[in-house]
Design a protein around this motif. Structure first.
Motif, PDB file in Angstrom:
ATOM      1  N   SER A   1      30.789  40.848  31.553  1.00  0.00           N
ATOM      2  CA  SER A   1      32.075  40.581  30.879  1.00  0.00           C
ATOM      3  C   SER A   1      32.169  39.116  30.473  1.00  0.00           C
ATOM      4  O   SER A   1      32.761  38.786  29.446  1.00  0.00           O
ATOM      5  N   SER A   2      31.588  38.223  31.269  1.00  0.00           N
ATOM      6  CA  SER A   2      31.665  36.790  30.915  1.00  0.00           C
ATOM      7  C   SER A   2      30.901  36.539  29.624  1.00  0.00           C
ATOM      8  O   SER A   2      31.362  35.801  28.750  1.00  0.00           O
TER       9      SER A   2
ATOM     10  N   PRO B   1      35.029  46.043  33.028  1.00  0.00           N
ATOM     11  CA  PRO B   1      35.626  45.490  34.241  1.00  0.00           C
ATOM     12  C   PRO B   1      35.223  44.011  34.351  1.00  0.00           C
ATOM     13  O   PRO B   1      34.096  43.653  34.033  1.00  0.00           O
TER      14      PRO B   1
ATOM     15  N   TYR C   1      32.805  37.881  26.651  1.00  0.00           N
ATOM     16  CA  TYR C   1      33.932  36.962  26.400  1.00  0.00           C
ATOM     17  C   TYR C   1      33.433  35.722  25.659  1.00  0.00           C
ATOM     18  O   TYR C   1      33.984  35.321  24.633  1.00  0.00           O
TER      19      TYR C   1
ATOM     20  N   SER D   1      39.396  43.338  26.910  1.00  0.00           N
ATOM     21  CA  SER D   1      38.087  43.954  27.137  1.00  0.00           C
ATOM     22  C   SER D   1      38.189  45.328  27.774  1.00  0.00           C
ATOM     23  O   SER D   1      39.071  45.587  28.595  1.00  0.00           O
TER      24      SER D   1
ATOM     25  N   GLY E   1      29.430  42.704  37.096  1.00  0.00           N
ATOM     26  CA  GLY E   1      27.988  42.810  36.849  1.00  0.00           C
ATOM     27  C   GLY E   1      27.633  43.401  35.506  1.00  0.00           C
ATOM     28  O   GLY E   1      26.459  43.594  35.199  1.00  0.00           O
TER      29      GLY E   1
ATOM     30  N   ARG F   1      32.729  39.751  43.650  1.00  0.00           N
ATOM     31  CA  ARG F   1      31.714  38.765  44.010  1.00  0.00           C
ATOM     32  C   ARG F   1      31.620  37.721  42.919  1.00  0.00           C
ATOM     33  O   ARG F   1      32.116  37.920  41.822  1.00  0.00           O
TER      34      ARG F   1
ATOM     35  N   ILE G   1      30.956  29.157  33.282  1.00  0.00           N
ATOM     36  CA  ILE G   1      31.389  30.219  34.205  1.00  0.00           C
ATOM     37  C   ILE G   1      30.365  30.457  35.313  1.00  0.00           C
ATOM     38  O   ILE G   1      30.722  30.696  36.464  1.00  0.00           O
ATOM     39  N   HIS G   2      29.067  30.380  34.977  1.00  0.00           N
ATOM     40  CA  HIS G   2      28.004  30.771  35.912  1.00  0.00           C
ATOM     41  C   HIS G   2      27.312  29.617  36.618  1.00  0.00           C
ATOM     42  O   HIS G   2      26.585  29.842  37.575  1.00  0.00           O
TER      43      HIS G   2
ATOM     44  N   GLY H   1      34.028  40.724  36.010  1.00  0.00           N
ATOM     45  CA  GLY H   1      33.326  40.230  37.200  1.00  0.00           C
ATOM     46  C   GLY H   1      32.661  41.314  38.013  1.00  0.00           C
ATOM     47  O   GLY H   1      32.607  41.230  39.239  1.00  0.00           O
TER      48      GLY H   1
ATOM     49  N   PRO I   1      28.957  35.612  40.653  1.00  0.00           N
ATOM     50  CA  PRO I   1      27.561  35.382  40.274  1.00  0.00           C
ATOM     51  C   PRO I   1      27.135  33.943  40.541  1.00  0.00           C
ATOM     52  O   PRO I   1      26.011  33.691  40.971  1.00  0.00           O
TER      53      PRO I   1
HETATM   54  N1  LIG Z   1      38.481  40.017  29.301  1.00  0.00           N
HETATM   55  C1  LIG Z   1      38.402  38.801  29.828  1.00  0.00           C
HETATM   56  N2  LIG Z   1      39.433  37.935  29.711  1.00  0.00           N
HETATM   57  C2  LIG Z   1      39.329  36.719  30.248  1.00  0.00           C
HETATM   58  N3  LIG Z   1      38.279  36.237  30.940  1.00  0.00           N
HETATM   59  C3  LIG Z   1      37.239  37.047  31.082  1.00  0.00           C
HETATM   60  C4  LIG Z   1      37.242  38.364  30.551  1.00  0.00           C
HETATM   61  N4  LIG Z   1      36.075  38.942  30.877  1.00  0.00           N
HETATM   62  C5  LIG Z   1      35.380  38.010  31.593  1.00  0.00           C
HETATM   63  N5  LIG Z   1      36.073  36.876  31.718  1.00  0.00           N
HETATM   64  C6  LIG Z   1      35.626  35.644  32.409  1.00  0.00           C
HETATM   65  O1  LIG Z   1      34.346  35.935  32.962  1.00  0.00           O
HETATM   66  C7  LIG Z   1      34.375  35.911  34.398  1.00  0.00           C
HETATM   67  C8  LIG Z   1      33.601  37.096  34.960  1.00  0.00           C
HETATM   68  O2  LIG Z   1      32.271  36.866  34.743  1.00  0.00           O
HETATM   69  P1  LIG Z   1      31.173  37.097  35.868  1.00  0.00           P
HETATM   70  O3  LIG Z   1      31.708  36.646  37.179  1.00  0.00           O
HETATM   71  O4  LIG Z   1      29.947  36.497  35.333  1.00  0.00           O
HETATM   72  O5  LIG Z   1      31.040  38.663  35.919  1.00  0.00           O
HETATM   73  P2  LIG Z   1      30.430  39.654  34.836  1.00  0.00           P
HETATM   74  O6  LIG Z   1      29.904  38.835  33.728  1.00  0.00           O
HETATM   75  O7  LIG Z   1      29.380  40.382  35.569  1.00  0.00           O
HETATM   76  O8  LIG Z   1      31.533  40.573  34.467  1.00  0.00           O
HETATM   77  C9  LIG Z   1      35.828  35.984  34.771  1.00  0.00           C
HETATM   78  O9  LIG Z   1      36.035  35.263  35.988  1.00  0.00           O
HETATM   79  C10 LIG Z   1      36.526  35.318  33.591  1.00  0.00           C
HETATM   80  O10 LIG Z   1      36.520  33.918  33.771  1.00  0.00           O
END
Ligand SMILES: Nc1ncnc2c1ncn2[C@@H]1O[C@H](COP(=O)(O)OP(=O)(O)O)[C@@H](O)[C@H]1O
Ligand SMILES: C[C@@](O)(CCOP(=O)(O)O)CC(=O)O
Ligand SMILES: [Mg+2]
Length: 394
Positions: free
Chosen positions: A144-145, A137, A148, A134, A141, A238, A193-194, A139, A240
């Motif tokens: 990224s989750s 960044p 993914y 990805s 905000g 942090r 995840i959330h 986690g 979520p």
């Molecule tokens: N590129 C990635 N590779 C693996 N896991 C990812 C990736 N991007 C996100 N994740 C998963 O999503 C989580 C982050 O999501 P979250 O805490 O909701 O933050 P946000 O969605 O705001 O970035 C990570 O802890 C991981 O489990």
């Protein structure tokens, strides 16, 4: 399986207004970002499942024969994909040794992957290798989750044959039904995840563009004027899951105090939408920008009342306001990212000085472009060499 290799991507997002309140059925406005997550799925004959997640330094594999017993009595696809299969999740937690209160980055990513893989391929587990990388960044905000989970959902459903892949030259994107299926499975990943997601992030990751989200109803706002947004990553980590649950506790503790706050945030989202409508109709006047800025300030105060502010976000607001710019947190808060609204006429030198000052605070800061397309399938020829190189490294 018809195709041996699948490439998909999905965008991150910013929430303009409505984070947290949206979890409690209020209105949110969100828009996709030009930063994306990319996934390569390869079907193999190894008898194994591999997952490569270079962003979080996670490279794991399992024998299919070891995963098969987890499916005993699996009913994950029942119930219209609204609830997780609690039994399957429990068995997965025991199998992986991931406890229920874990918010660890790797554990969450692995659990979401295995849950979706086992559920989608329940009838016949396939040997596959999945690699995800990805530009977002993790986690912070920016969803990224969701990006993914949208990628996992789209790729697994494509490999399983539930979604047409590759699209024919006549098709610009997957059908509405296919998109809804991708979104629903991505929502299951978000639940893992959330804990208690609203669904706004996976909706933006799936459909892209500018969306109004209200209690599961998604309205695309295709007419919205282009906004200039400065993104700042405070780099304060942090969870979520923890923040969403803390807001819920506060609402339960002080219902008569907190419910009006949620209602007010919802009204901010509606007022912002109305202002954007006026901008689209009559052009972006200084008065309308004043309103957008005031709404940003009001919402940021409300988010502080909910307890999801952070001193780093206060710094962002203070530094930008000193130059006449208005900021708020975006996503779950408690650190992570903030957005700053730039006016069409905001001078480049003002932006440059602001970016420099924010960088001096230890933050990452860049002007972003919004409204990117949602989930996409790609041929390897359509991907950049850099991305292909990463996805082919494993
Ligand atoms: N590129 C990635 N590779 C693996 N896991 C990812 C990736 N991007 C996100 N994740 C998963 O999503 C989580 C982050 O999501 P979250 O805490 O909701 O933050 P946000 O969605 O705001 O970035 C990570 O802890 C991981 O489990
Ligand atoms: C706080 C919340 O409104 C947004 C969370 O966004 P992010 O995971 O921090 O990108 C939660 C949700 O809508 O599910
Ligand atoms: Mg998220």
């Amino acid at each position: 399986m018809q195709t041996r290799e699948f490439f998909v991507s999905g965008p991150g997002k910013v929430i303009l207004h409505g984070e947290h309140s949206v979890v409690h059925g209020k209105v949110a406005l969100a828009v996709s970002l030009n930063l994306r997550t990319f996934l390569r799925l390869q079907s193999t004959s190894s008898g194994e499942v591999h997952i490569n997640l270079p962003n979080i330094d996670t490279f794991l594999s399992w024998e299919i024969t070891a995963l098969q017993p987890l499916l005993a009595g699996c009913k994950a696809e029942q119930g219209g994909l609204k609830e997780l299969d609690a039994d399957l999740l429990k068995r997965l937690r025991e199998f992986t040794g991931i406890s229920e209160d874990s918010t660890d980055t790797r554990s969450m990513a692995v659990l979401a992957f295995l849950y979706m893989y086992l559920s989608v391929f329940a009838e016949s587990l396939a040997s596959i290798t999945v690699s995800v990388w990805s530009e977002l960044p993790t986690g912070a905000g920016l969803g990224s989750s969701a990006a993914y989970n949208v990628c996992l959902s789209a790729a697994l459903l494509s490999a399983r044959g539930n979604i047409s892949y590759p699209l024919t030259p006549q098709q610009e994107s997957a059908s509405k039904e296919e998109m809804e299926l991708i979104n629903r499975w991505a929502f299951m990943g978000e639940k893992i995840i959330h804990g208690n997601p609203s669904g706004v992030d996976n909706a933006v990751g799936t459909w892209g563009g500018f969306l109004r989200y209200h209690a599961g109803n998604i309205t695309p706002l295709s007419w919205v004027p282009i906004l200039r947004i400065l993104l700042t990553n405070t780099k304060v980590p942090r969870s979520p899951k923890v923040l969403v649950s803390a807001v819920k506790d506060k609402i339960n503790k002080f219902p008569s105090v907190m419910k009006p706050v949620l209602e007010s945030v919802s009204a901010v989202s509606c007022a912002c939408e109305q202002t954007l409508t006026e901008m689209a109709a009559h052009g972006p006047s200084a008065e309308l920008y004043n309103i957008l800025e005031e709404l940003i300030d009001i919402n940021q105060h409300h988010l502080n009342v909910m307890g999801v502010g952070h001193s780093s976000l206060d710094t962002l607001c203070r530094v930008t306001l000193a130059r006449g710019l208005h900021s708020k947190l975006t996503g779950a808060g408690g650190g992570g990212c903030g957005i700053t609204l730039l006016r069409p006429e905001t001078d480049t030198s003002v932006i440059q000085r602001t970016v420099e000052e924010l960088k001096a605070c230890g933050f990452d800061c860049w002007e972003t472009s919004i409204g990117a397309p949602g989930v996409q399938q790609h041929s390897s020829a359509a991907l950049s060499q850099d991305i292909l190189k990463i996805l082919h490294s494993y």
